[in-house]
Motif scaffolding. Structure first.
Motif, PDB file in Angstrom:
ATOM      1  N   ARG A 192       0.851  -1.182   0.000  1.00 11.45           N
ATOM      2  CA  ARG A 192       0.000   0.000   0.000  1.00 11.45           C
ATOM      3  C   ARG A 192       0.892   1.240   0.000  1.00 11.45           C
ATOM      4  NH1 ARG A 192      -3.604  -2.946   3.734  1.00 11.45           N
ATOM      5  NH2 ARG A 192      -5.419  -3.579   2.498  1.00 11.45           N
ATOM      6  N   THR A 242      -4.594   6.637  -0.767  1.00 11.13           N
ATOM      7  CA  THR A 242      -3.979   5.314  -0.648  1.00 11.13           C
ATOM      8  C   THR A 242      -4.196   4.544  -1.932  1.00 11.13           C
ATOM      9  OG1 THR A 242      -4.471   5.301   1.720  1.00 11.13           O
ATOM     10  CG2 THR A 242      -3.934   3.177   0.694  1.00 11.13           C
ATOM     11  N   THR A 258      -3.444   0.571  -3.501  1.00 11.47           N
ATOM     12  CA  THR A 258      -3.050  -0.788  -3.142  1.00 11.47           C
ATOM     13  C   THR A 258      -2.566  -1.508  -4.395  1.00 11.47           C
ATOM     14  OG1 THR A 258      -4.653  -0.858  -1.343  1.00 11.47           O
ATOM     15  CG2 THR A 258      -3.841  -2.974  -2.171  1.00 11.47           C
ATOM     16  N   GLU A 279      -1.095  -4.825   8.065  1.00 11.73           N
ATOM     17  CA  GLU A 279       0.004  -4.056   7.496  1.00 11.73           C
ATOM     18  C   GLU A 279       1.209  -4.092   8.417  1.00 11.73           C
ATOM     19  OE1 GLU A 279      -1.551  -0.169   6.985  1.00 11.73           O
ATOM     20  OE2 GLU A 279      -2.818  -0.680   5.259  1.00 11.73           O
ATOM     21  N   GLY A 334      -2.728   1.825  -8.594  1.00 11.89           N
ATOM     22  CA  GLY A 334      -3.199   1.123  -7.400  1.00 11.89           C
ATOM     23  C   GLY A 334      -4.645   0.699  -7.513  1.00 11.89           C
ATOM     24  N   GLY A 357      -8.062   2.413  -2.697  1.00 10.40           N
ATOM     25  CA  GLY A 357      -7.772   3.537  -1.854  1.00 10.40           C
ATOM     26  C   GLY A 357      -8.850   4.563  -2.048  1.00 10.40           C
TER      27      GLY A 357
END
Length: 1295
Positions: free
Chosen positions: A860, A885, A887, A918, A1250, A1253
């Motif tokens: 992440r 964020t 991922t 995490e 990603g 997020g």
């Protein structure tokens, strides 16, 4: 030879005269001999409880007199007071009510009717009294019989007249059931082909019903006991001294033999026309089946029937052709037996030609014929006026030839009645026929002007009955007597009737018939009307209807309008049920809520006085089938059984399939589960079963309508226990903590357990480490926890079922993992590569597998904007934005960061994660984004407008996205048809905020496109429309502004608006609400008044205006201040124009308090306080009128100079044609920029971005999310200032 010729001539004469001379009905006003019209039957059985009535009626002219004979001797009715003869009649009434016995009057009676023209006699009437004698008393011993033996229960009723009707019943007056095995013979006896134990009963009762007296006689009950051999051995001693005992050995199966008829081939004689009944009843075990055939021919199918379970052959209306040999055959599986019955048919005399009345004119010739047949051949005898013809006076005009009397050249006065008697040993026939010699002119007997109505294409028969002697000739005419009707299409009958075989409309009209003989002429008129036929145009149709639904049969009919129709509906050729559910209309039949017994054939019949038409349709009522019944379990096995059942009534819808369900009373009582299905044609099923189950079965039937109710459950069937056949499924191994392994599975059901004490053997070992299996046995659980395991290592796992009877099969091995722990290390960021102003790519070093401490799920990336790189945003102040964020699944080492803000400072860090969570955060690293294209300018407006110039002012973009290098202004004129002129373009420096455009056309609209630019390029444009003013300083508006509307704005030197659509907006507050008035010159029809509580932040509320220029707002709350405006909306419900906003304050209404105190001191105190308050109010008003300050006045003073205090942006509406409300583009215009920041295109795969997020992606990978430019509306709202209230608004709010 001469004698033979003479006989031939006489035969031809007889045949000729027989064809042309027909019997006539002589009118009663003319002289004629007697004719017998009514008499009692030859064999007359009388009821002894009623008077004896012997009928004899006759007609003649003059009316005849009557006399009787009894047993061949004259019966003098005057000598017996009980015997009366009716007046003008020969009928005798014998009164036996006084106690006289009816049998005293038994005998053979004959009636004689005579007048001056002749004598007629009746048949010989045999009078017999009906008899119903009592049954003789008898003591009937019980019958004990061995099972399987044949039995005959004799009835032997007393002889009666007529013979009684026999039937067998029990003590409850219920008929005893009969079958192929048990049946009643023609003689009344009850025959058993073989007896069974169920035949044992003590109330076999024979009843005899005598029809004439309507009495029933009963025989003493008969007791029958049927015993098998075991019962016989036990009870033999008890019955040997009291009863007859039949059989001393077990009854075995045997070939058939006949109980009736007995012996060798039998004979049967029957008279022609009577009913022939042949009977064969057989003994045998099993019960024999009887069949019939005719040895030398075929049975008459239309007249033959089988009764009494094929044991009786019945042939009605017997003829000579029915004579011959008939064979009955009794057969069972052990053999067969035959019996032949020879039938002979005799015949009492029957007429071939009976003599008919003969009317002759003087000198005419006629014939009386008397022909009869019989077996043996009957003897013909002639009588004249009741006297044998050989003893009668001779008459030269009369000659008797066997069965014929020929009259030639008869004379007046030779009238007489002749009797013909045909007899043999089985009966006789007697017929009277008179010869009446008359000389009469014609007369037509058909009524005058009779109207005949017939249906088109049907035969029409017009009568012309006539009488005359000699016989008159008949002639027919139509309409007039100009021409005689002859030939087609007419047919003429000997009795004078005119026939039209196929009547047509043109045959309608007046017809005349004329009768003529030597003594005169007579005529008559009749009328023929040909009518249209009755026809059913729409016939009822076949219907299949579900029970409790409605059904309608239609029957639409066409008929002749002059005929009155009558509609009749029949069900199965009978009347409709007397049920209110059947509704008959003029052309339909409706059945409400159809029931099963409503099925059948429905016929609509349309009747008129002349014809009818009918049509039929069947109704089939369907519903769910009845539940199957009589479930039976057979052929039990360890794991199977045979189930059979009897289907229920399918209710006219064939059964498609049967559903078999089971209940497990041991494990799941009360719950039924589906087991299997079988086709509807089968009634058995071989069921596969599981061990250790207490089964009960039931069956449901399915047809087109649905499922039946379930059958009654079968008997319970218990299967034996066994070891499990299967192991639990869905076995998994997965840790929930870093030091455990949870083994889970789906437990077996009770049906799968196969036996008691169900357990699970759980086995595990660490993969590639342990050789031996660890195990544990558990029960009543679905998981097992192994503690103390290393973190995230593979294990081999298996689970086996076992019970009291053994283990299940060898289980399969699955691979599981012990629990995970949080990752123990953070990735290291290697570098950040900035691709463009909105996209960067981060690279990191993956952590070691051991540090993952679980299954690696991915990485992440967390990033956020620290601040913009513009100098004015520096000064050490951080503008930290919301963290985003992304991922990246799997073992990745880089990822792209889209949606960045240009010319900004960003921070980024990374964490690895597994199934547990995490790991630690990496060291944050910063990077900068380069410049990008700027956003849309904040606003573009006109600050001054003249005849040929406009002064424009603008605001820089909120999102500069770098250093602004200047602005681009493009504009072009717009004519009245929305066509665009030449496009002009100007480049303006970045530090300018206004420009004046000269040499413009007066009273002309212009469209402007304004955009900012940086070194990276030009941003999106803002588009507005403004117009120069008309000559003389008057705005270019379709309607001139009124002085009032212009006075609403404080005077200033800026440009006035072009084409205002609202003016003179004002408000006033009253008791009914707040009145808003305005003037409107725009084309839109949808006008609304919108209002909002001042400074509330709520949505605008709106009320529609119905075509006026005023509106009362009734929903405003007291004590609140509101912003109010008038808006015009387009077709898409978007705002096209709106007025300026008014601030309306609704004053609070003080509530009046009424004091009910009555004390004097209290009233005085209140009066003093009220006087003091009044004085204070007067002082306040005086001070106010002298210029005292109040809040609105202070605001006016604070904003007196409009040049010092700039107006609100929304007030600068003069000369604007804004398209910010998504107007349709002008003709020929180009589409402006979309308002979104253009991104650099990238060929990178989406895998570089990603998974989620806070960001989103469109199809080409561009980012949609945190970095999305604000709309122009948001931008403008963020920079507008508060509007200073005008004096008018202040006064409105005060009021």
């Amino acid at each position: 030879m001469m004698d033979r010729l003479r006989d031939c001539w006489r035969l031809l004469l007889v045949l000729f005269l027989g064809n042309v001379v027909t019997a006539l009905e002589v009118p009663l006003d003319l002289p004629q001999p007697p004719t017998i019209t009514h008499q009692s039957p030859k064999d007359y059985i009388v009821d002894p409880r009623e008077n004896i009535v012997i009928h004899c009626e006759a007609k003649g002219k003059p009316h005849p007199s009557f006399s009787w004979t009894r047993n061949g001797i004259h019966f003098d009715t005057d000598k017996d007071s009980r015997v009366n003869m009716k007046p003008h009649s020969g009928t005798l009434v014998i009164d036996i009510s006084g106690g006289e016995r009816a049998e005293a009057y038994e005998g053979v009676y004959q009636c004689t009717a005579r007048n001056e023209h002749g004598t007629a006699v009746s048949n010989n009437i045999v009078i017999r009294q009906s008899r119903s004698p009592l049954w003789s008393k008898e003591r009937i011993k019980p019958i004990v019989i061995q099972e399987g033996v044949s039995l005959v229960l004799q009835c032997r009723p007393p002889a009666g007249l007529p013979p009684p009707i026999i039937f067998w019943m029990d003590n409850n007056f219920q008929r005893l059931p009969q079958s192929r095995r048990v049946s009643q013979g023609l003689n009344g006896d009850l025959y058993f082909s073989n007896v069974v134990t169920e035949d044992s009963r003590s109330d076999y009762i024979c009843y005899a019903r005598f029809p004439h007296t309507q009495t029933i006689q009963q025989k003493q009950p008969i007791t029958v006991r049927v015993l098998n051999m075991d019962a016989i051995n036990e009870t033999m001693a008890a019955y040997l001294n009291e009863t007859e005992f039949f059989g001393d050995a077990p009854a075995e199966e045997r070939r058939p033999s006949f109980l009736v008829p007995a012996g060798s081939p039998s004979l049967k004689m029957v008279l022609r026309g009577q009913v022939l009944e042949l009977e064969c009843i057989a003994d045998g075990l099993p019960t024999p089946e009887v069949t019939w055939n005719k040895v030398s021919g075929e049975l008459p199918t239309n007249r033959a029937s089988f009764q009494n379970f094929q044991k009786t052959l019945r042939i009605v209306d017997v003829s000579e052709a029915d004579a011959g040999d008939y064979r009955c055959t009794a057969k069972n599986r052990l053999g067969s037996v035959h019996h032949t019955i020879r039938v002979t048919v005799k015949a009492a005399p029957y007429w071939i030609t009976a003599p008919k009345n003969l009317v002759l004119a003087p000198q005419e010739t006629g014939v009386l014929t008397c022909r009869a047949r019989g077996n043996p051949k009957p003897t013909i005898s002639w009588f004249m006026n009741g006297v044998p013809i050989e003893n009668a006076p001779s008459d030269p005009s009369r000659k008797v030839e066997d069965d014929t009397i020929v009259f030639t050249q008869v004379q007046t006065g030779s009238s007489a009645v002749y009797q013909c008697n045909a007899s043999n040993e089985y009966g006789y026939l007697l017929s009277n026929a008179f010869v009446n010699v008359l000389a009469e002119p014609p007369r037509v007997l058909t009524p005058l002007n009779k109207v005949y109505q017939v249906i088109m294409n049907k035969p029409a028969l017009l009568d012309c009955a006539s009488f005359g002697s000699p016989l008159p000739g008949i002639t027919w005419f139509k309409e007039s007597r100009s021409s005689i009707l002859v030939g087609d299409p007419y047919l003429f009958h000997e009795n004078g009737t005119l026939e039209i075989p196929v009547a047509q409309a043109l045959n309608s009209g007046k017809y005349t018939c004329v009768a003529t003989n030597i003594f005169g002429i007579s005529e008559n008129h009749v009328y023929l009307e040909v009518k249209e036929p009755t026809r059913i145009l729409k016939q009822p149709e076949y219907k299949v209807v579900q029970r409790n639904r409605d059904v309608v049969f239609e029957c639409k009919v066409k008929h002749d309008p002059s005929l009155i129709p009558t509609m009749t509906w029949l069900k199965d050729n009978g009347e409709l049920p007397d049920d209110e559910r059947f509704i008959v209309d003029s052309d339909s039949l409706t059945i409400i809520e159809v029931r099963e017994n409503d099925k059948g054939t429905y016929t609509c019949i349309m009747n008129t006085t002349l014809d009818q038409d009918s049509a039929s349709a069947d109704l089939t009522v369907v519903e769910q089938p009845d539940a199957p019944r009589d479930l039976e379990l057979t052929d039990p096995g360890a794991r199977s059984i045979q189930l059979t059942w009897i289907p229920g009534d399918e209710h006219n819808s064939p059964i498609k399939k049967f559903l078999i369900q089971y209940e497990d009373a041991l494990h799941d009582r009360g719950t039924w589960h589906n087991l299997t299905e079988v086709p509807g044609s089968k009634t058995t099923a071989h069921l596969k079963l599981s061990p250790y189950v207490h089964y009960s079965f039931r069956v449901l039937a399915l047809n087109e309508i649905g499922y039946s109710l379930p059958s009654q459950p079968s008997r319970q069937y218990k299967t034996n226990s066994a070891a499990p056949d299967e192991n639990p499924s869905e076995v998994k191994g997965m840790g929930t903590e870093h030091n455990n392994l949870v083994i889970s599975w789906k437990p077996l059901t009770g049906l799968q357990s196969n036996g008691p004490d169900l357990q699970y053997k759980v086995m595990w070992r660490q993969m590639d480490i342990d050789d031996e299996w660890n195990s544990a046995t558990v029960a009543n659980v679905s998981k097992f926890v192994v503690a103390g395991t290393p973190t995230f290592v593979p294990y081999e796992v298996k689970v086996q079922a076992l019970n009291h009877y053994g283990h299940g099969p060898k289980p399969a091995v699955i691979i599981g993992y012990s629990g995970e722990d949080l990752p123990g290390a953070a990735p290291e960021i290697v570098r950040v590569l900035v691709h463009n102003s909105t996209l960067a790519e981060v690279y990191w070093e993956p952590i070691a597998p051991k540090s993952v401490r679980g299954k690696l799920q991915g990485y992440r990336v967390f990033y956020w904007k620290e601040r913009s790189l513009h100098k004015h945003n520096g000064h050490g102040h951080s503008h930290h934005m919301e963290q985003q964020t992304l991922t990246f699944s799997g073992n990745r080492s880089h990822g792209k960061l889209p949606g960045l803000h240009p010319f900004s400072l960003y921070m980024v860090n990374i964490r690895v994660f597994n199934g547990r969570g995490e790991g630690p955060t990496s060291t944050s690293q910063q990077f900068e984004t380069p410049e990008g294209v700027p956003g849309r300018p904040t606003y573009l407006r006109v600050t001054d407008s003249n005849l040929d110039s406009l002064t424009l002012e603008w605001g820089p973009p909120h999102e500069k996205n770098g250093h602004l290098t200047g602005y681009t202004l493009k504009y072009q004129s717009v004519n009245n048809t929305n066509e665009l002129g030449h496009l002009e373009e100007l480049t303006l420096p970045a530090n300018e905020t206004s420009i004046t455009l000269h040499n413009l056309k007066y009273s002309t609209r212009y469209k402007f496109y304004f955009s900012a630019k940086t070194l990276m390029g030009t941003g999106p444009s803002i588009t507005e429309e403004f117009a120069t003013i008309m000559d003389g300083g008057i705005p270019a508006s379709p309607h001139p502004l009124s002085p009032t509307s212009q006075s609403l704005r404080p005077p200033h030197h800026k440009a006035k608006p072009v084409s205002p659509v609202f003016g003179n907006v004002s408000s006033s507050v009253g008791e009914d609400g707040t009145l808003i008035t305005w003037e409107y010159w725009g084309p839109e029809k949808h006008i609304y008044v919108e209002y909002i509580v001042d400074n509330s932040g709520e949505d605008w509320q709106k009320e529609m205006v119905n075509g006026s220029q005023s509106h009362v707002l009734k929903g405003l709350k007291e004590g609140l201040a509101y912003k109010v405006r008038v808006v015009a909306k387009g077709h898409a419900d978007h705002t096209v124009h709106h007025s300026e906003e008014l601030l309306v304050t609704v004053p609070a209404m003080a509530s009046r308090q009424v004091d009910i105190a009555t004390q004097g001191w209290f009233i005085g105190l209140m009066c003093a306080i009220a006087l003091l308050i009044l004085i204070l109010l007067i002082v306040c008003f005086i001070k106010r009128n002298k210029g005292g300050k109040y809040p609105v006045k202070e605001k006016e003073d604070a904003h007196a100079d409009p040049e010092i205090q700039p107006m609100k942006d929304d007030d600068i509406t003069f000369g604007e044609y804004s398209d910010n409300e998504d107007h349709k583009p002008l003709k020929g215009s180009r589409t402006p920029s979309s308002g979104t920041v253009k991104r650099d295109e990238s060929d990178d795969s989406l895998v570089d971005y990603g998974e989620g997020g806070d960001g989103q992606f469109n199809e080409d990978g561009s980012f949609i999310g945190q970095y999305s430019g604000k709309t122009e509306r948001d931008t403008v709202q963020g920079h507008e200032s508060s509007e200073a209230p005008s004096p008018v608004n202040a006064m409105n709010s005060f009021v």
